[in-house]
Scaffold this motif. Structure first.
Motif, PDB file in Angstrom:
ATOM      1  N   ILE A  48       0.827  -1.211   0.000  1.00 56.71           N
ATOM      2  CA  ILE A  48       0.000   0.000   0.000  1.00 56.71           C
ATOM      3  C   ILE A  48       0.862   1.263   0.000  1.00 56.71           C
ATOM      4  O   ILE A  48       0.447   2.314  -0.497  1.00 56.71           O
ATOM      5  CB  ILE A  48      -0.947   0.005   1.225  1.00 56.71           C
ATOM      6  CG1 ILE A  48      -2.011   1.112   1.090  1.00 56.71           C
ATOM      7  CG2 ILE A  48      -0.168   0.167   2.516  1.00 56.71           C
ATOM      8  CD1 ILE A  48      -3.015   0.870   0.013  1.00 56.71           C
ATOM      9  N   GLU A  49       2.091   1.160   0.514  1.00 52.57           N
ATOM     10  CA  GLU A  49       2.956   2.332   0.614  1.00 52.57           C
ATOM     11  C   GLU A  49       3.379   2.835  -0.765  1.00 52.57           C
ATOM     12  O   GLU A  49       3.680   4.031  -0.927  1.00 52.57           O
ATOM     13  CB  GLU A  49       4.180   2.008   1.470  1.00 52.57           C
ATOM     14  CG  GLU A  49       3.816   1.689   2.919  1.00 52.57           C
ATOM     15  CD  GLU A  49       4.971   1.095   3.701  1.00 52.57           C
ATOM     16  OE1 GLU A  49       6.123   1.168   3.212  1.00 52.57           O
ATOM     17  OE2 GLU A  49       4.732   0.546   4.792  1.00 52.57           O
ATOM     18  N   ASP A  50       3.402   1.945  -1.756  1.00 52.43           N
ATOM     19  CA  ASP A  50       3.704   2.356  -3.131  1.00 52.43           C
ATOM     20  C   ASP A  50       2.454   2.826  -3.860  1.00 52.43           C
ATOM     21  O   ASP A  50       2.514   3.748  -4.684  1.00 52.43           O
ATOM     22  CB  ASP A  50       4.341   1.201  -3.900  1.00 52.43           C
ATOM     23  CG  ASP A  50       5.725   0.834  -3.382  1.00 52.43           C
ATOM     24  OD1 ASP A  50       6.444   1.750  -2.948  1.00 52.43           O
ATOM     25  OD2 ASP A  50       6.066  -0.363  -3.394  1.00 52.43           O
ATOM     26  N   LEU A  51       1.321   2.197  -3.564  1.00 58.51           N
ATOM     27  CA  LEU A  51       0.079   2.538  -4.256  1.00 58.51           C
ATOM     28  C   LEU A  51      -0.511   3.846  -3.753  1.00 58.51           C
ATOM     29  O   LEU A  51      -1.058   4.642  -4.528  1.00 58.51           O
ATOM     30  CB  LEU A  51      -0.941   1.405  -4.072  1.00 58.51           C
ATOM     31  CG  LEU A  51      -0.577   0.071  -4.736  1.00 58.51           C
ATOM     32  CD1 LEU A  51      -1.545  -1.024  -4.291  1.00 58.51           C
ATOM     33  CD2 LEU A  51      -0.609   0.208  -6.249  1.00 58.51           C
ATOM     34  N   VAL A  52      -0.428   4.074  -2.436  1.00 63.70           N
ATOM     35  CA  VAL A  52      -0.926   5.315  -1.823  1.00 63.70           C
ATOM     36  C   VAL A  52       0.204   5.882  -0.963  1.00 63.70           C
ATOM     37  O   VAL A  52       0.233   5.691   0.253  1.00 63.70           O
ATOM     38  CB  VAL A  52      -2.185   5.062  -0.968  1.00 63.70           C
ATOM     39  CG1 VAL A  52      -2.752   6.387  -0.448  1.00 63.70           C
ATOM     40  CG2 VAL A  52      -3.248   4.302  -1.751  1.00 63.70           C
ATOM     41  N   PRO A  53       1.168   6.553  -1.573  1.00 68.78           N
ATOM     42  CA  PRO A  53       2.327   7.044  -0.821  1.00 68.78           C
ATOM     43  C   PRO A  53       1.953   8.174   0.133  1.00 68.78           C
ATOM     44  O   PRO A  53       1.298   9.144  -0.256  1.00 68.78           O
ATOM     45  CB  PRO A  53       3.279   7.524  -1.913  1.00 68.78           C
ATOM     46  CG  PRO A  53       2.405   7.809  -3.089  1.00 68.78           C
ATOM     47  CD  PRO A  53       1.259   6.848  -3.018  1.00 68.78           C
ATOM     48  N   LEU A  54       2.358   8.033   1.392  1.00 70.49           N
ATOM     49  CA  LEU A  54       2.098   9.046   2.409  1.00 70.49           C
ATOM     50  C   LEU A  54       3.376   9.359   3.168  1.00 70.49           C
ATOM     51  O   LEU A  54       4.250   8.502   3.311  1.00 70.49           O
ATOM     52  CB  LEU A  54       1.063   8.550   3.432  1.00 70.49           C
ATOM     53  CG  LEU A  54      -0.339   8.179   2.974  1.00 70.49           C
ATOM     54  CD1 LEU A  54      -1.156   7.735   4.188  1.00 70.49           C
ATOM     55  CD2 LEU A  54      -1.014   9.346   2.285  1.00 70.49           C
ATOM     56  N   ALA A  55       3.462  10.579   3.679  1.00 68.25           N
ATOM     57  CA  ALA A  55       4.486  10.917   4.659  1.00 68.25           C
ATOM     58  C   ALA A  55       3.904  10.546   6.017  1.00 68.25           C
ATOM     59  O   ALA A  55       3.131  11.308   6.604  1.00 68.25           O
ATOM     60  CB  ALA A  55       4.828  12.400   4.589  1.00 68.25           C
TER      61      ALA A  55
END
Length: 310
Positions: free
Chosen positions: A273-280
């Motif tokens: 999910i960190e690649d699909l919906v990148p967040l800080a």
């Protein structure tokens, strides 16, 4: 997109509704009592209860996607049966209404472990919803840090009220807490990413902590001291829940399933999910300070800018 949010008055739903509006979606909020819901401007409010067939199906008319954010943990021993029934009703109604996508916020935990009753119920609801005629996206999270979270309320009040704690051995269990701002950002972001449809993802904050460390850090942040925490093997979940019911404002009926679930490690092992919906992602200390009202959350526009430059 026209989106339905069930559980719109809850801890997560109450924050998700304005975030979806800010993202440009048309939002329909399903609530049991419309007179007690102060809806944001522009929200279409529908009254109904997923536990009662015939009362809520009208809210799905014209809806393209729906968020299922309902759980009955505070209803006592029968919470699992109520959750099962509500999920079945919703899955059938949403399938008949022809919605394209549904979203569910479940709990982290490995199926190979002996999951607690609370986590088993979350996983069962997930399977029931997945059987519907739509693409279900499930996000699994551990403790959500924010004002209004029952789990964080237990942590905060224990940390603030008890300089000395005798705790069960679960105090050394690892957990990956996540800020409520990040949970909402993932829920909103996943809606615009087709690759998340029909799949299950794990979400967590940037730090893995033991429950001892969570209690110690929360005490330090809120009161400037570290409590003395002693783990002992004789405290059962039942005894612990009664103790927490006395020490905190959380009832024993809510505390027991929460405490029972603390024996299970809840750490992210799937990072897709960190690649699909990148967040800080929000650091634990920042999340706690926001939950305590010491620091404000960024507004929607500012958050988008942070994510795009992260």
């Amino acid at each position: 997109m026209r989106v339905l949010v069930t559980g719109a008055t809850g801890f997560v739903g109450g924050r998700l509704v304005p975030a979806l509006l800010a993202a440009g979606h048309e939002v329909v909020a399903l609530v049991r009592d419309a007179s007690r819901y102060d809806a944001p401007e522009g929200v279409v409010v529908k009254e109904g209860d997923v536990l009662e067939l015939g009362s809520f199906e009208h809210a799905l008319e014209g809806v393209e996607a729906a968020y299922y954010l309902i759980h009955s943990m505070g209803s006592g021993r029968e919470f699992a049966e109520r959750d099962r029934r509500g999920a079945r009703h919703f899955a059938r109604a949403a399938s008949e209404a022809g919605i394209e996508r549904a979203f569910y916020l479940g709990g982290l935990g490995d199926d190979r472990d002996q999951l607690s009753k609370h986590l088993k119920s979350r996983r069962e609801v997930e399977h029931i919803l997945a059987a519907g005629d739509y693409d279900l996206t499930t996000l699994r999270a551990a403790i959500i840090i924010g004002d209004g979270s029952a789990s964080f309320q237990v942590v905060r009040q224990l940390a603030q009220r008890l300089p000395l704690m005798l705790t069960p051995t679960w105090v050394e269990t690892e957990c990956q807490p996540i800020a409520i701002d990040d949970v909402v950002a993932y829920l909103v972001g996943a809606l615009s990413v087709p690759e998340t449809a029909g799949d299950t993802f794990e979400i967590g904050g940037p730090e893995v902590l033991t429950y001892r460390e969570i209690l110690e850090e929360t005490a330090r942040i809120s009161g400037g001291y570290r409590p003395v925490i002693v783990g002992v093997p004789v405290l059962t979940p039942r005894i612990s829940s009664y103790w927490i019911g006395l020490v905190t404002d959380v009832s024993a009926s809510v505390a027991r399933p929460l405490i029972d679930g603390l024996r299970n490690p809840v750490v992210v092992t799937d990072h897709r999910i960190e690649d699909l919906v990148p967040l800080a992602l929000t650091p634990f200390e920042t999340a706690v300070r926001r939950a305590l009202g010491e620091e404000s959350s960024p507004d929607a526009d500012e958050r988008v800018e942070q994510e795009e430059t992260a």
